[in-house]
Each structure stands twice: as structure tokens, then as C-alpha cells.
Design a protein around this motif. Structure first.
Motif, PDB file in Angstrom:
ATOM      1  N   GLU A  92      52.575  26.437  27.219  1.00  0.00           N
ATOM      2  CA  GLU A  92      52.256  26.431  25.801  1.00  0.00           C
ATOM      3  C   GLU A  92      53.099  25.353  25.129  1.00  0.00           C
ATOM      4  OE1 GLU A  92      52.621  30.404  24.270  1.00  0.00           O
ATOM      5  OE2 GLU A  92      51.547  31.234  25.967  1.00  0.00           O
ATOM      6  N   ALA A  93      52.927  25.155  23.845  1.00  0.00           N
ATOM      7  CA  ALA A  93      53.629  24.088  23.137  1.00  0.00           C
ATOM      8  C   ALA A  93      55.143  24.300  23.118  1.00  0.00           C
ATOM      9  CB  ALA A  93      53.107  23.976  21.710  1.00  0.00           C
ATOM     10  N   SER A  94      55.585  25.531  22.903  1.00  0.00           N
ATOM     11  CA  SER A  94      57.018  25.782  22.754  1.00  0.00           C
ATOM     12  C   SER A  94      57.705  26.176  24.064  1.00  0.00           C
ATOM     13  CB  SER A  94      57.259  26.856  21.707  1.00  0.00           C
ATOM     14  OG  SER A  94      56.642  28.057  22.113  1.00  0.00           O
ATOM     15  N   CYS A  95      56.979  26.810  24.962  1.00  0.00           N
ATOM     16  CA  CYS A  95      57.563  27.205  26.254  1.00  0.00           C
ATOM     17  C   CYS A  95      56.439  27.608  27.203  1.00  0.00           C
ATOM     18  CB  CYS A  95      58.548  28.352  26.083  1.00  0.00           C
ATOM     19  SG  CYS A  95      57.808  29.902  25.595  1.00  0.00           S
ATOM     20  N   SER A  96      56.813  27.833  28.439  1.00  0.00           N
ATOM     21  CA  SER A  96      55.854  28.318  29.428  1.00  0.00           C
ATOM     22  C   SER A  96      56.076  29.815  29.610  1.00  0.00           C
ATOM     23  CB  SER A  96      56.059  27.594  30.754  1.00  0.00           C
ATOM     24  OG  SER A  96      55.820  26.221  30.603  1.00  0.00           O
ATOM     25  N   SER A  97      55.066  30.475  30.151  1.00  0.00           N
ATOM     26  CA  SER A  97      55.197  31.919  30.371  1.00  0.00           C
ATOM     27  C   SER A  97      54.527  32.301  31.687  1.00  0.00           C
ATOM     28  CB  SER A  97      54.571  32.701  29.211  1.00  0.00           C
ATOM     29  OG  SER A  97      53.196  32.425  29.114  1.00  0.00           O
ATOM     30  N   LEU A  98      54.934  33.435  32.210  1.00  0.00           N
ATOM     31  CA  LEU A  98      54.393  33.964  33.448  1.00  0.00           C
ATOM     32  C   LEU A  98      54.244  35.467  33.270  1.00  0.00           C
ATOM     33  CD1 LEU A  98      53.790  33.583  36.554  1.00  0.00           C
ATOM     34  CD2 LEU A  98      56.180  34.200  36.899  1.00  0.00           C
ATOM     35  N   GLU A  99      53.040  35.970  33.510  1.00  0.00           N
ATOM     36  CA  GLU A  99      52.822  37.403  33.398  1.00  0.00           C
ATOM     37  C   GLU A  99      53.076  38.052  34.756  1.00  0.00           C
ATOM     38  OE1 GLU A  99      49.508  40.548  31.715  1.00  0.00           O
ATOM     39  OE2 GLU A  99      49.273  38.419  31.360  1.00  0.00           O
ATOM     40  N   VAL A 100      53.869  39.102  34.742  1.00  0.00           N
ATOM     41  CA  VAL A 100      54.229  39.826  35.955  1.00  0.00           C
ATOM     42  C   VAL A 100      53.802  41.271  35.777  1.00  0.00           C
ATOM     43  CG1 VAL A 100      56.163  40.616  37.346  1.00  0.00           C
ATOM     44  CG2 VAL A 100      56.201  38.321  36.391  1.00  0.00           C
ATOM     45  N   GLU A 101      53.114  41.802  36.790  1.00  0.00           N
ATOM     46  CA  GLU A 101      52.680  43.193  36.726  1.00  0.00           C
ATOM     47  C   GLU A 101      53.548  44.023  37.660  1.00  0.00           C
ATOM     48  OE1 GLU A 101      48.733  45.801  37.723  1.00  0.00           O
ATOM     49  OE2 GLU A 101      48.463  43.771  36.969  1.00  0.00           O
ATOM     50  N   LEU A 102      54.081  45.105  37.122  1.00  0.00           N
ATOM     51  CA  LEU A 102      54.901  46.036  37.898  1.00  0.00           C
ATOM     52  C   LEU A 102      54.153  47.362  38.010  1.00  0.00           C
ATOM     53  CD1 LEU A 102      58.330  45.438  36.116  1.00  0.00           C
ATOM     54  CD2 LEU A 102      57.624  44.517  38.310  1.00  0.00           C
ATOM     55  N   ILE A 103      53.998  47.857  39.213  1.00  0.00           N
ATOM     56  CA  ILE A 103      53.415  49.177  39.446  1.00  0.00           C
ATOM     57  C   ILE A 103      54.601  50.089  39.761  1.00  0.00           C
ATOM     58  CG2 ILE A 103      51.772  50.542  40.775  1.00  0.00           C
ATOM     59  CD1 ILE A 103      50.490  48.164  39.293  1.00  0.00           C
ATOM     60  N   GLU A 144      51.699  51.242  35.055  1.00  0.00           N
ATOM     61  CA  GLU A 144      51.451  49.810  35.237  1.00  0.00           C
ATOM     62  C   GLU A 144      51.998  49.102  34.000  1.00  0.00           C
ATOM     63  OE1 GLU A 144      47.380  48.816  36.065  1.00  0.00           O
ATOM     64  OE2 GLU A 144      47.140  50.592  37.327  1.00  0.00           O
ATOM     65  N   ILE A 145      52.975  48.237  34.231  1.00  0.00           N
ATOM     66  CA  ILE A 145      53.606  47.504  33.144  1.00  0.00           C
ATOM     67  C   ILE A 145      53.379  46.023  33.374  1.00  0.00           C
ATOM     68  CG2 ILE A 145      55.769  46.993  31.953  1.00  0.00           C
ATOM     69  CD1 ILE A 145      56.850  49.636  33.027  1.00  0.00           C
ATOM     70  N   SER A 146      52.846  45.364  32.369  1.00  0.00           N
ATOM     71  CA  SER A 146      52.658  43.919  32.422  1.00  0.00           C
ATOM     72  C   SER A 146      53.709  43.279  31.518  1.00  0.00           C
ATOM     73  CB  SER A 146      51.248  43.572  31.947  1.00  0.00           C
ATOM     74  OG  SER A 146      51.067  42.183  31.991  1.00  0.00           O
ATOM     75  N   VAL A 147      54.575  42.461  32.122  1.00  0.00           N
ATOM     76  CA  VAL A 147      55.683  41.838  31.402  1.00  0.00           C
ATOM     77  C   VAL A 147      55.461  40.331  31.358  1.00  0.00           C
ATOM     78  CG1 VAL A 147      58.184  41.516  31.336  1.00  0.00           C
ATOM     79  CG2 VAL A 147      57.231  43.653  32.204  1.00  0.00           C
ATOM     80  N   LEU A 148      55.647  39.754  30.189  1.00  0.00           N
ATOM     81  CA  LEU A 148      55.516  38.309  30.005  1.00  0.00           C
ATOM     82  C   LEU A 148      56.911  37.700  30.055  1.00  0.00           C
ATOM     83  CD1 LEU A 148      53.147  36.390  29.489  1.00  0.00           C
ATOM     84  CD2 LEU A 148      53.605  36.584  27.072  1.00  0.00           C
TER      85      LEU A 148
END
Length: 167
Positions: A92-103, A144-148
Motif C-alpha cells: 500500500e502507499a504507507s506500508c505493506s501488510s500480510l494477512e495471517v490466519e491462526l486456527i 479462526e483469527i485473521s491478523v493483519l
């Protein structure tokens, strides 16, 4: 009259108007100085907050580091991480991100402790989604937790020569 006095008269009128405006500004000098000091304090606080956020955002995704932090948090709260699924990085313009899913699996107290602890991790992250599957008659939940995860922050260089903002 029209060649000598009229231009002098017009210049005198413009000068008197300018003097009145400058006297008004001079009368507000204390208020302007106070506002300037207040704005400098706010700028300093905002720069401190930006530096603190920058310190919480690593240069690369480092999802293994996050997994270690999340695992340690889960063991402290009693939550059991069963599976870990990293997504694809998004720039993205200000930073990058990665979505991680935890079961995960655990009781209500461990879930609450884990969710609360995510926001307190030294790494900046945000819970994007949370899904709880509760079986009837048991206090154990499948979660199920999705963390950015944020990384590679890009900041506009707001420092100017001498450290003073331009007017």
C-alpha cells in the motif's frame, strides 16, 4: 494636483491601511505566540507517536517472528494454536501488510486474553476477523483469527533544514 498630490495621497492611504493591519497583528502577538507554542508541542507529540509506531513495524514481513510472539502469548493465555496460514503480502502507499490466519482452540477466558494480548505485542498488528465455533455443552471453542501484520513502513520525511517547519 493630479501629478504631484494625488499619488502621494493614494500612497499615504495605502500606508495607513497597512499600518492598521500590522497594529492589529501586533495586538494579537501574544495569542499568535501561544498558538505557535501549542502547535510545536502537538508536532513534537505527533513525531514521537510516529517514531513509536515506526519502531513497531519491521522492515520485512517476518511472519516467523510474529508466530513466535503469538505462540508465546497463546501459551500464557491457555490458547492452543493448531494451524498457521500466512497469506500474500499486499503493498500500500504507507506500508505493506500480510494477512495471517491462526486456527486455535481454547476456552472463553483464553480467547479473551489472547485477543487482548495481540494489541499489546511489540509488533504492530490488527485483528482483521474473528470466527468462533462453539460446540454445545462444552466450554472449548474452535477459533479462526485473521491478523493483519504491517511491515516496510514508508514515511514522508517531515524534517526540514534546521528542524523548523516552513510557514
Amino acid at each position: 494636483w493630479s501629478f504631484l498630490i494625488r499619488p502621494i495621497d493614494a500612497r499615504q492611504r495605502v500606508t495607513l491601511e497597512r499600518m492598521a493591519r500590522l497594529q492589529g497583528t501586533l495586538a494579537e502577538a501574544d495569542e499568535i505566540q501561544s498558538e505557535h507554542t501549542s502547535l510545536l508541542d502537538r508536532l513534537s507529540a505527533d513525531q514521537d507517536q510516529e517514531a513509536a509506531l515506526q519502531a513497531r513495524i519491521p522492515d520485512d514481513a517476518a511472519e516467523a517472528e510474529f508466530l513466535a510472539l503469538a505462540s508465546e502469548l497463546a501459551s500464557r493465555t491457555g490458547l492452543k494454536i493448531k494451524d498457521y496460514r500466512p497469506g500474500k503480502p499486499v503493498e500500500e502507499a504507507s506500508c505493506s501488510s500480510l494477512e495471517v490466519e491462526l486456527i486455535c482452540g481454547g476456552d472463553y477466558a483464553s480467547l479473551c486474553g489472547f485477543v487482548d494480548g495481540i494489541s499489546k505485542l511489540p509488533r504492530l498488528s490488527r485483528i482483521e476477523s474473528l470466527h468462533i465455533d462453539a460446540a454445545k455443552g462444552t466450554p472449548y471453542y474452535l477459533i479462526e483469527i485473521s491478523v493483519l501484520l504491517y511491515f516496510a513502513a514508508r514515511s514522508e520525511d517531515s524534517s526540514l533544514e534546521g528542524g523548523e517547519p516552513r510557514a
